[in-house]
Design an enzyme around this catalytic site. Sequence first.
Site, mmCIF file in Angstrom:
data_model
loop_
_atom_site.group_PDB
_atom_site.id
_atom_site.type_symbol
_atom_site.label_atom_id
_atom_site.label_comp_id
_atom_site.label_asym_id
_atom_site.label_seq_id
_atom_site.Cartn_x
_atom_site.Cartn_y
_atom_site.Cartn_z
ATOM 1 N N GLY A 129 36.626 43.187 53.299
ATOM 2 C CA GLY A 129 35.615 42.138 53.401
ATOM 3 C C GLY A 129 34.462 42.397 52.459
ATOM 4 O O GLY A 129 34.274 43.509 51.963
ATOM 5 N N GLU A 135 35.003 54.469 45.029
ATOM 6 C CA GLU A 135 34.898 54.599 46.493
ATOM 7 C C GLU A 135 35.446 53.371 47.217
ATOM 8 O O GLU A 135 36.046 53.481 48.287
ATOM 9 C CB GLU A 135 33.427 54.807 46.876
ATOM 10 C CG GLU A 135 33.193 55.116 48.328
ATOM 11 C CD GLU A 135 33.897 56.403 48.780
ATOM 12 O OE1 GLU A 135 33.475 57.472 48.363
ATOM 13 O OE2 GLU A 135 34.882 56.287 49.551
ATOM 14 N N GLY A 181 37.569 50.370 52.430
ATOM 15 C CA GLY A 181 36.354 49.540 52.415
ATOM 16 C C GLY A 181 35.076 50.345 52.460
ATOM 17 O O GLY A 181 34.776 51.124 51.556
ATOM 18 N N GLU A 223 44.407 40.166 49.910
ATOM 19 C CA GLU A 223 44.526 40.274 48.447
ATOM 20 C C GLU A 223 44.955 38.927 47.862
ATOM 21 O O GLU A 223 45.598 38.119 48.545
ATOM 22 C CB GLU A 223 45.584 41.316 48.079
ATOM 23 C CG GLU A 223 45.254 42.721 48.499
ATOM 24 C CD GLU A 223 44.005 43.272 47.839
ATOM 25 O OE1 GLU A 223 43.850 43.157 46.613
ATOM 26 O OE2 GLU A 223 43.154 43.823 48.560
ATOM 27 N N LYS A 237 46.680 52.767 48.383
ATOM 28 C CA LYS A 237 45.539 53.562 48.869
ATOM 29 C C LYS A 237 45.993 54.970 49.261
ATOM 30 O O LYS A 237 45.300 55.955 48.995
ATOM 31 C CB LYS A 237 44.886 52.862 50.059
ATOM 32 C CG LYS A 237 44.217 51.539 49.681
ATOM 33 C CD LYS A 237 43.900 50.738 50.932
ATOM 34 C CE LYS A 237 43.150 49.461 50.603
ATOM 35 N NZ LYS A 237 43.088 48.541 51.751
ATOM 36 N N LYS A 268 42.595 49.469 43.846
ATOM 37 C CA LYS A 268 43.548 50.530 44.217
ATOM 38 C C LYS A 268 44.902 50.384 43.535
ATOM 39 O O LYS A 268 45.563 51.377 43.231
ATOM 40 C CB LYS A 268 43.714 50.581 45.736
ATOM 41 C CG LYS A 268 44.037 49.253 46.399
ATOM 42 C CD LYS A 268 42.784 48.540 46.844
ATOM 43 C CE LYS A 268 43.075 47.133 47.335
ATOM 44 N NZ LYS A 268 42.091 46.562 48.179
HETATM 45 P P1 NAP Z 1 38.776 37.670 44.287
HETATM 46 O O1 NAP Z 1 37.890 37.094 45.320
HETATM 47 O O2 NAP Z 1 40.066 36.992 43.982
HETATM 48 O O3 NAP Z 1 37.920 37.789 42.940
HETATM 49 C C1 NAP Z 1 38.482 38.123 41.711
HETATM 50 C C2 NAP Z 1 37.496 37.760 40.621
HETATM 51 O O4 NAP Z 1 38.020 38.164 39.359
HETATM 52 C C3 NAP Z 1 37.217 36.261 40.516
HETATM 53 O O5 NAP Z 1 35.854 36.023 40.240
HETATM 54 C C4 NAP Z 1 38.063 35.819 39.325
HETATM 55 O O6 NAP Z 1 37.534 34.707 38.637
HETATM 56 C C5 NAP Z 1 37.987 37.061 38.449
HETATM 57 N N1 NAP Z 1 39.136 37.175 37.574
HETATM 58 C C6 NAP Z 1 40.424 37.362 37.934
HETATM 59 N N2 NAP Z 1 41.212 37.390 36.840
HETATM 60 C C7 NAP Z 1 40.394 37.236 35.779
HETATM 61 C C8 NAP Z 1 40.611 37.178 34.374
HETATM 62 N N3 NAP Z 1 41.832 37.272 33.851
HETATM 63 N N4 NAP Z 1 39.537 37.033 33.553
HETATM 64 C C9 NAP Z 1 38.291 36.915 34.095
HETATM 65 N N5 NAP Z 1 38.024 36.975 35.412
HETATM 66 C C10 NAP Z 1 39.064 37.116 36.238
HETATM 67 O O7 NAP Z 1 39.151 39.174 44.624
HETATM 68 P P2 NAP Z 1 38.312 40.225 45.488
HETATM 69 O O8 NAP Z 1 38.725 40.102 46.905
HETATM 70 O O9 NAP Z 1 36.870 40.133 45.143
HETATM 71 O O10 NAP Z 1 38.941 41.602 44.970
HETATM 72 C C11 NAP Z 1 38.550 42.172 43.744
HETATM 73 C C12 NAP Z 1 39.087 43.597 43.667
HETATM 74 O O11 NAP Z 1 38.564 44.344 44.768
HETATM 75 C C13 NAP Z 1 40.607 43.722 43.787
HETATM 76 O O12 NAP Z 1 41.026 44.811 43.018
HETATM 77 C C14 NAP Z 1 40.814 44.010 45.268
HETATM 78 O O13 NAP Z 1 42.024 44.690 45.516
HETATM 79 C C15 NAP Z 1 39.631 44.901 45.534
HETATM 80 N N6 NAP Z 1 39.177 44.979 46.924
HETATM 81 C C16 NAP Z 1 38.976 43.849 47.655
HETATM 82 C C17 NAP Z 1 38.499 43.966 48.950
HETATM 83 C C18 NAP Z 1 38.277 42.769 49.820
HETATM 84 O O14 NAP Z 1 38.023 42.966 51.011
HETATM 85 N N7 NAP Z 1 38.331 41.547 49.298
HETATM 86 C C19 NAP Z 1 38.215 45.228 49.484
HETATM 87 C C20 NAP Z 1 38.418 46.372 48.703
HETATM 88 C C21 NAP Z 1 38.894 46.227 47.421
HETATM 89 P P3 NAP Z 1 37.439 33.262 39.347
HETATM 90 O O15 NAP Z 1 36.438 33.433 40.448
HETATM 91 O O16 NAP Z 1 36.968 32.338 38.298
HETATM 92 O O17 NAP Z 1 38.818 32.972 39.857
HETATM 93 N N1 HSE Z 2 43.292 43.523 51.358
HETATM 94 C C1 HSE Z 2 42.709 44.776 51.629
HETATM 95 C C2 HSE Z 2 42.790 45.079 53.102
HETATM 96 C C3 HSE Z 2 41.266 44.767 51.175
HETATM 97 O O1 HSE Z 2 43.008 44.145 53.874
HETATM 98 O O2 HSE Z 2 42.662 46.231 53.498
HETATM 99 C C4 HSE Z 2 40.571 46.094 51.332
HETATM 100 O O3 HSE Z 2 41.113 47.037 50.462
#
Ligand code: NAP
Ligand code: HSE
Length: 454
Positions: free
Chosen positions: A318, A143, A148, A204, A219, A119
């Site tokens: 999540g 989406e 989420g 995040e 968002k 986002k």
């Molecule tokens: P995360 O657990 O920190 O995972 C990020 C991944 O990207 C990791 O595997 C990391 O590698 C890789 N990465 C980061 N920088 C990189 C780079 N420069 N080159 C190569 N790989 C790189 O984050 P996440 O929670 O999965 O979130 C990912 C995205 O989804 C974000 O945009 C977040 O805002 C969005 N999102 C998250 C959620 C949630 O609930 N977590 C919900 C909706 C949207 P390493 O593993 O080696 O560090």
């Molecule tokens: N950090 C975000 C939240 C992840 O707590 O809503 C889902 O977009």
Amino acid sequence: MGNNGTKNNKGGVAPLKIGLGIIGFGTVGQGVWKHLAATKKNMEVRMNVKIELIGVCVRDPNKTRAVKIPRTQIHTAPNDIVDDPRVNIVCELMGGTTLAREVTLRALRMGKVVISANKALICEHGAEIFKAVSEYGGQYLFEASVAGGIPIIKSLREGLVANRFSEIAGIINGTCNYLLTRMEKEGLSYETVLQDARRLGYVEADESLDLDGIDAYHKAVILAFLAHGKWIPRRNTLVEGIRNVTLEDIQRARDFGYRIKHLAVIRRNFAKGLMTLGVYPALIPLDKVLARVDDVYNGISLTGDVVGTTTLVGRGAGQDATASAVIGDIVDAIRTLKGASLKFLTREDLDSYAALGSTVRMASQEEIHTSFYLRFLLRDTHGVSAEVYRILAEEKISVARVVQYENPGTRHGTHTLSTYPVTEAAMERALRKFRRLRNVLDRPLVLRIFAPGN
Ligand code: NAP
Ligand code: HSE
């Protein structure tokens, strides 16, 4: 890009090969592959395709991960995934706005499909990304970027397309909601609950995005664009997080008949051609649906001129909820790759958004009316409340309800009050004046009271 597969030697149509690349194999990336691997066979049969994970990209290839894939499929350069001719669908699940932007634009310029949960990237660079989609004929599906597992983007684009939205109000940050709920229900401290939220993968990488309201702003900007055709810059919005909300405030809000939730509110007055966008902790009357959306759940109430008010509730953050949204996009992408005309962000789509956005301007502080809740810490001396009420009167702020609390063993008391609707500008002026009063200790806490349509 339509391709229904080629005939096999038995006369049937051979499954179309779909190559998937996942950039970012953290919470969301691993969730997508875990669930896709489990449902892949069924999806392949239903759509007559063969889905192959070509590779993933991470920062640290040696990290131990819960979801195992062969080392040969793990890369560290995103372009190894994007440039691979076998990859038709690139899932950008790395986060950030610099490298993620480059990777996204590169893939779109190759006419590939990009699926994203990012986002922050869409908020900052959505206009450029959407233009690249319309120019190069790829696809961009997002989406998972808002709320989420709730299909809110699809709802705005498809199911609710008949409507003009006067109000979209929602809890769209799972972390804030999880924090506020557990603080209230279990009396836990902010830090204790935050640690659990981190462990559960809600927060995040830069957690100030969640705690300071910026993630909800990102968002809300996406929702505002889809509903109103306008990218709203930060300077035209109100963005507040939850760091100043204490357990005491949560309990006192209850005394007033409210719960405190972190809300995003987008309003449009079609008659006046005005719009507002704000994200902030707000008091919600206990009888409203949003007041009962707890834990990591998100809830979004959309008020449209045709449908009335519709509220969608579901897990907002999540691994699993987010993976569900990404996989939904993968299925849509596959259908388009097979020739279905589900294209979004075509030149015609962008023209129609531009037309929608051209007839509205952001309201000024003098044009936004809200009811407020104020909490003061006042020195225990005569005439102190009178000073506060004099300022309220000067700014024509009318008080609805007052509750005072003694703080035993101290020389100060807590004074809470709610107001009738006043302009944001009047409240801002009053706050500046309160800060000059010697007997008002600390900055007053100011929260907005949510009333649909105000
Ligand atoms: P995360 O657990 O920190 O995972 C990020 C991944 O990207 C990791 O595997 C990391 O590698 C890789 N990465 C980061 N920088 C990189 C780079 N420069 N080159 C190569 N790989 C790189 O984050 P996440 O929670 O999965 O979130 C990912 C995205 O989804 C974000 O945009 C977040 O805002 C969005 N999102 C998250 C959620 C949630 O609930 N977590 C919900 C909706 C949207 P390493 O593993 O080696 O560090
Ligand atoms: N950090 C975000 C939240 C992840 O707590 O809503 C889902 O977009």
